[in-house]
Design a protein around this motif. Structure first.
Motif, PDB file in Angstrom:
ATOM      1  N   VAL A  13       0.807  -1.002   0.042  1.00 52.99           N
ATOM      2  CA  VAL A  13      -0.084   0.053  -0.015  1.00 52.99           C
ATOM      3  C   VAL A  13       0.958   1.260   0.084  1.00 52.99           C
ATOM      4  N   ILE A  14       2.106   0.959   0.695  1.00 54.79           N
ATOM      5  CA  ILE A  14       3.022   2.509   0.968  1.00 54.79           C
ATOM      6  C   ILE A  14       3.493   2.542  -0.594  1.00 54.79           C
ATOM      7  N   TYR A  15       3.959   1.550  -1.137  1.00 55.41           N
ATOM      8  CA  TYR A  15       4.571   1.809  -2.644  1.00 55.41           C
ATOM      9  C   TYR A  15       3.264   2.501  -3.595  1.00 55.41           C
ATOM     10  N   LEU A  16       2.178   1.770  -3.475  1.00 51.67           N
ATOM     11  CA  LEU A  16       1.219   2.423  -4.168  1.00 51.67           C
ATOM     12  C   LEU A  16       0.962   3.829  -3.948  1.00 51.67           C
ATOM     13  N   GLY A  17       1.039   4.158  -2.684  1.00 49.02           N
ATOM     14  CA  GLY A  17       0.840   5.690  -2.381  1.00 49.02           C
ATOM     15  C   GLY A  17       1.949   6.426  -3.166  1.00 49.02           C
ATOM     16  N   MET A  18       3.118   5.831  -3.220  1.00 49.13           N
ATOM     17  CA  MET A  18       4.254   6.505  -3.728  1.00 49.13           C
ATOM     18  C   MET A  18       4.336   6.394  -5.260  1.00 49.13           C
ATOM     19  N   ASP A  19       3.198   5.894  -5.680  1.00 55.33           N
ATOM     20  CA  ASP A  19       2.989   5.503  -7.290  1.00 55.33           C
ATOM     21  C   ASP A  19       4.091   4.801  -7.917  1.00 55.33           C
ATOM     22  N   ASP A  20       4.869   3.702  -7.069  1.00 54.73           N
ATOM     23  CA  ASP A  20       5.803   2.876  -7.578  1.00 54.73           C
ATOM     24  C   ASP A  20       5.144   1.589  -7.752  1.00 54.73           C
ATOM     25  N   LYS A  21       4.464   1.413  -8.774  1.00 52.05           N
ATOM     26  CA  LYS A  21       3.709   0.149  -9.028  1.00 52.05           C
ATOM     27  C   LYS A  21       4.545  -0.871  -9.395  1.00 52.05           C
ATOM     28  N   LYS A  22       5.799  -0.850  -9.677  1.00 48.21           N
ATOM     29  CA  LYS A  22       6.640  -1.955  -9.883  1.00 48.21           C
ATOM     30  C   LYS A  22       6.907  -2.453  -8.557  1.00 48.21           C
ATOM     31  N   LYS A  23       7.627  -1.719  -7.648  1.00 45.85           N
ATOM     32  CA  LYS A  23       7.776  -2.347  -6.246  1.00 45.85           C
ATOM     33  C   LYS A  23       6.498  -2.824  -5.435  1.00 45.85           C
ATOM     34  N   ALA A  24       5.346  -2.134  -5.945  1.00 43.94           N
ATOM     35  CA  ALA A  24       4.188  -2.472  -5.220  1.00 43.94           C
ATOM     36  C   ALA A  24       3.753  -4.007  -5.760  1.00 43.94           C
ATOM     37  N   ALA A  25       4.043  -4.298  -7.122  1.00 45.72           N
ATOM     38  CA  ALA A  25       3.884  -5.634  -7.510  1.00 45.72           C
ATOM     39  C   ALA A  25       4.728  -6.587  -6.906  1.00 45.72           C
ATOM     40  N   ALA A  26       6.093  -6.172  -6.769  1.00 45.36           N
ATOM     41  CA  ALA A  26       7.227  -7.015  -6.290  1.00 45.36           C
ATOM     42  C   ALA A  26       6.866  -7.462  -4.891  1.00 45.36           C
ATOM     43  N   GLU A  27       6.268  -6.593  -3.926  1.00 40.69           N
ATOM     44  CA  GLU A  27       5.804  -7.122  -2.807  1.00 40.69           C
ATOM     45  C   GLU A  27       4.763  -8.149  -2.640  1.00 40.69           C
ATOM     46  N   ILE A  28       3.916  -8.233  -3.646  1.00 44.59           N
ATOM     47  CA  ILE A  28       2.954  -9.485  -3.664  1.00 44.59           C
ATOM     48  C   ILE A  28       3.874 -10.732  -4.430  1.00 44.59           C
ATOM     49  N   ARG A  29       4.678 -10.410  -5.206  1.00 43.89           N
ATOM     50  CA  ARG A  29       5.653 -11.435  -5.569  1.00 43.89           C
ATOM     51  C   ARG A  29       6.417 -12.129  -4.441  1.00 43.89           C
ATOM     52  N   LYS A  30       6.684 -11.240  -3.540  1.00 45.60           N
ATOM     53  CA  LYS A  30       7.283 -11.720  -2.522  1.00 45.60           C
ATOM     54  C   LYS A  30       6.684 -12.785  -1.625  1.00 45.60           C
ATOM     55  N   LEU A  31       5.630 -12.441  -1.585  1.00 49.92           N
ATOM     56  CA  LEU A  31       4.599 -13.411  -1.031  1.00 49.92           C
ATOM     57  C   LEU A  31       4.286 -14.653  -1.639  1.00 49.92           C
ATOM     58  N   ILE A  32       4.195 -14.535  -3.032  1.00 53.13           N
ATOM     59  CA  ILE A  32       3.875 -15.742  -3.760  1.00 53.13           C
ATOM     60  C   ILE A  32       5.083 -16.623  -3.664  1.00 53.13           C
ATOM     61  N   ASP A  33       6.533 -16.088  -3.484  1.00 55.07           N
ATOM     62  CA  ASP A  33       7.704 -16.779  -3.515  1.00 55.07           C
ATOM     63  C   ASP A  33       7.748 -17.537  -2.030  1.00 55.07           C
ATOM     64  N   ALA A  34       7.190 -16.730  -1.063  1.00 57.40           N
ATOM     65  CA  ALA A  34       7.408 -17.371   0.292  1.00 57.40           C
ATOM     66  C   ALA A  34       6.314 -18.356   0.497  1.00 57.40           C
ATOM     67  N   ILE A  53      -2.513 -19.890  -3.556  1.00 56.50           N
ATOM     68  CA  ILE A  53      -2.937 -19.680  -4.935  1.00 56.50           C
ATOM     69  C   ILE A  53      -3.586 -18.044  -4.765  1.00 56.50           C
ATOM     70  N   GLU A  54      -4.272 -17.748  -3.547  1.00 53.00           N
ATOM     71  CA  GLU A  54      -4.877 -16.408  -3.381  1.00 53.00           C
ATOM     72  C   GLU A  54      -3.825 -15.378  -3.714  1.00 53.00           C
ATOM     73  N   PHE A  55      -2.536 -15.627  -3.483  1.00 51.51           N
ATOM     74  CA  PHE A  55      -1.395 -14.526  -3.600  1.00 51.51           C
ATOM     75  C   PHE A  55      -1.469 -14.370  -4.959  1.00 51.51           C
ATOM     76  N   ARG A  56      -1.200 -15.354  -5.792  1.00 57.60           N
ATOM     77  CA  ARG A  56      -1.219 -15.252  -7.277  1.00 57.60           C
ATOM     78  C   ARG A  56      -2.599 -14.296  -7.942  1.00 57.60           C
ATOM     79  N   HIS A  57      -3.714 -14.621  -7.291  1.00 52.01           N
ATOM     80  CA  HIS A  57      -4.877 -14.193  -7.759  1.00 52.01           C
ATOM     81  C   HIS A  57      -4.755 -12.697  -7.423  1.00 52.01           C
ATOM     82  N   ARG A  58      -4.088 -12.429  -6.299  1.00 57.53           N
ATOM     83  CA  ARG A  58      -3.984 -10.889  -5.861  1.00 57.53           C
ATOM     84  C   ARG A  58      -3.287 -10.176  -6.873  1.00 57.53           C
ATOM     85  N   LEU A  59      -2.328 -10.556  -7.150  1.00 58.16           N
ATOM     86  CA  LEU A  59      -1.183 -10.213  -8.027  1.00 58.16           C
ATOM     87  C   LEU A  59      -1.807  -9.795  -9.457  1.00 58.16           C
ATOM     88  N   ALA A  60      -2.692 -10.781  -9.990  1.00 56.72           N
ATOM     89  CA  ALA A  60      -3.438 -10.859 -10.979  1.00 56.72           C
ATOM     90  C   ALA A  60      -4.097  -9.665 -11.102  1.00 56.72           C
TER      91      ALA A  60
END
Length: 502
Positions: free
Chosen positions: A183-204, A209-216
């Motif tokens: 959410v903080i990255y979204l507020g900073m308009d850094d969408k690439k890093k915002a997406a990367a945070e969800i990707r970290k959850l997927i990797d961890a 599957i719900e984390f992949r759905h969230r990223l999509a």
């Protein structure tokens, strides 16, 4: 019957004995001087008043106690809390600051001080307090989270990210912390890093599957359909039967029509495990296609999918609302109305569904039902002027024009921020005055409407002409009817002009 709370008041009375009290200290009986008993009694009296919900009395008693005991941090804390309860936040902050000065390591004093600073919008100062709390208790995760929250409010998201990264370093990757960083990255308009945070959850947590759905979903909301499709493809690799991913990746074959594509969606729409939101999202563009083109094959396909969706999600109001929209666009008013009514039964707090229901009743000339249903809508949504407008239409259509007048006058005031709707309401008010035989009032209302845009509103012009005709001024009536016809010709206007030649 003796109750536990009586012990408290008995204890107060015992402390208030006039000469001496006997206490046991360090295993030995001690005689406490009267002065000490009185001192304790004053403090307890202040605490008692605060606990009994009398903060102003508590403030007075705390001040009396502190006058003689200025070094008592607990009393300063109690005074601050009582002052806060009467919203004397500046005084409360001064008092809690004195309490902290007496006991700088007391976490409860610091937490309360930070809460006051936040209420007073002194965010940098609140950040300073929580920085101290984190230093004092580096193992307390709640302090890190609150510090990051305050840092964001203070306009320092980069420091908030550092705080959350530090928390993550000893907690590991968690959904809660990662979501905050996203959410903080979204507020900073850094969408690439915002997406990367969800990707970290997927990797961890690759099995979730719900984390992949969230990223999509994140990519779709951002308009990046290509990345969203990649994630949906990943989901199907993990679970080939995932119904949401199946629906998302289904594409029209080259050369296939909209209707053929919609036909291919039937298996997913029959499946109740596919979310209603995914189905709504898939159908929405085709409502526009049908609205613009009126294609019969698209209409038939939409009807079938709407019915399948209703059966799969019979208790979900969204299914009935969307089905109602499809039938309404197709001009199937009765089928649409029944579905809107089912939606209202399941969830009566969606005004757009009420509005469409009322509009259908009006279009079908069902004024008696419109009258009663609009009254319910007015009760459920007292701030929606359109409900008042349709109630008035129902009243006028059932020979209750006088009932419509006060309702429309109220709606005129309510619709001030919507000039178009306001003129529609004023036009109907002129009509209501005409229908109830109040021709002078109709002309006065017409003058008001004409002065702020009504001279370009065909219905205002037509009903103004009616008011002049009813007042035996046929030339003026014809003048306004002709102005109305120049904007929008209707059979009723043509009839009036033909029957009332000068």
């Amino acid at each position: 019957m003796f109750k536990p709370q009586h012990l408290f008041f008995l204890f107060i009375l015992m402390l208030a004995q006039p000469v001496f009290a006997q206490n046991t200290l360090d295993g030995e009986e001690k005689i406490v001087p009267e002065k000490e008993v009185e001192r304790q009694s004053k403090f307890i009296a202040a605490e008692q008043q605060r606990l009994l919900g009398e903060p102003q009395k508590a403030v007075d008693l705390y001040k009396e106690f502190l006058y003689e005991n200025p070094d008592n941090g607990t009393a300063w804390y109690g005074l601050a809390r009582a002052q806060s309860e009467i919203e004397a936040f500046g005084d409360a902050l001064e008092s809690i600051t004195k309490a902290v000065a007496k006991e700088p390591a007391n976490e409860w004093y610091l937490i309360f001080q930070a809460d006051l600073l936040e209420k007073m919008a002194k965010m940098p100062d609140a950040v300073g307090v929580y920085t101290q709390l984190v230093e004092q208790q580096p193992e307390n995760t709640a302090f890190y989270e609150q510090l990051a929250y305050l840092q964001v409010l203070a306009g320092d998201p980069k420091s908030a990210l550092k705080t959350l990264n530090k928390l993550e370093s000893f907690m590991g990757i968690t959904e809660e912390v990662t979501s905050k960083k996203h959410v903080i990255y979204l507020g900073m308009d850094d969408k690439k890093k915002a997406a990367a945070e969800i990707r970290k959850l997927i990797d961890a947590y690759p099995a979730k599957i719900e984390f992949r759905h969230r990223l999509a979903t994140f990519y779709e909301a951002d308009g990046d359909t290509e990345e969203a499709q990649k994630v949906y493809a990943e989901i199907l690799e993990v679970n080939p039967n995932d119904p949401v991913a199946q629906l998302a990746v289904k594409k029209k074959e080259k050369g296939s029509s909209e209707a053929q594509f919609l036909e291919s969606l039937k298996p997913q729409f029959q499946n109740s495990t596919v979310s209603i939101d995914a189905k709504v999202k898939e159908l929405a563009p085709y409502l526009n296609v049908f609205s613009e083109t009126g294609k019969e094959d698209v209409k038939s396909a939409l009807f079938e999918l709407a019915d399948l969706m209703q059966n799969a999600h019979s208790s979900d109001p969204k299914a009935w609302s969307l089905a109602g929209d499809i039938y309404y666009l197709a001009g199937k008013n009765q089928e649409a109305y029944s579905r809107y009514q089912r939606c209202i039964q399941l969830s009566p707090n969606v005004f757009s569904v009420w509005e469409n229901s009322l509009r259908i009743l009006y279009e079908d000339g069902n004024y008696e039902t419109l009258y009663s249903e609009a009254e319910k809508a007015m009760d459920a949504f007292p701030n929606q002027a359109i409900s008042y407008y349709f109630f008035a239409q129902g009243a006028i259509g059932t020979d209750r024009s006088r009932e419509a007048i006060p309702v429309l006058n109220q709606a005129v005031i309510m619709s001030g921020r919507n000039p178009g709707l306001q003129l529609d309401i004023e036009a109907l008010l002129i009509h209501a005055y005409n229908q109830s035989g109040q021709f002078e009032a109709a002309l006065k209302q017409a003058d008001k409407a004409l002065s702020h845009g009504g001279d370009k509103h065909p219905v205002v012009l037509e009903y103004t002409g009616d008011a002049y005709f009813n007042s035996n001024n046929k030339s003026k009536a014809r003048e306004y009817w002709e102005k109305a016809k120049a904007i929008r010709s209707t059979p009723e206007l043509n009839r009036k002009l033909a029957e009332n030649k000068i």
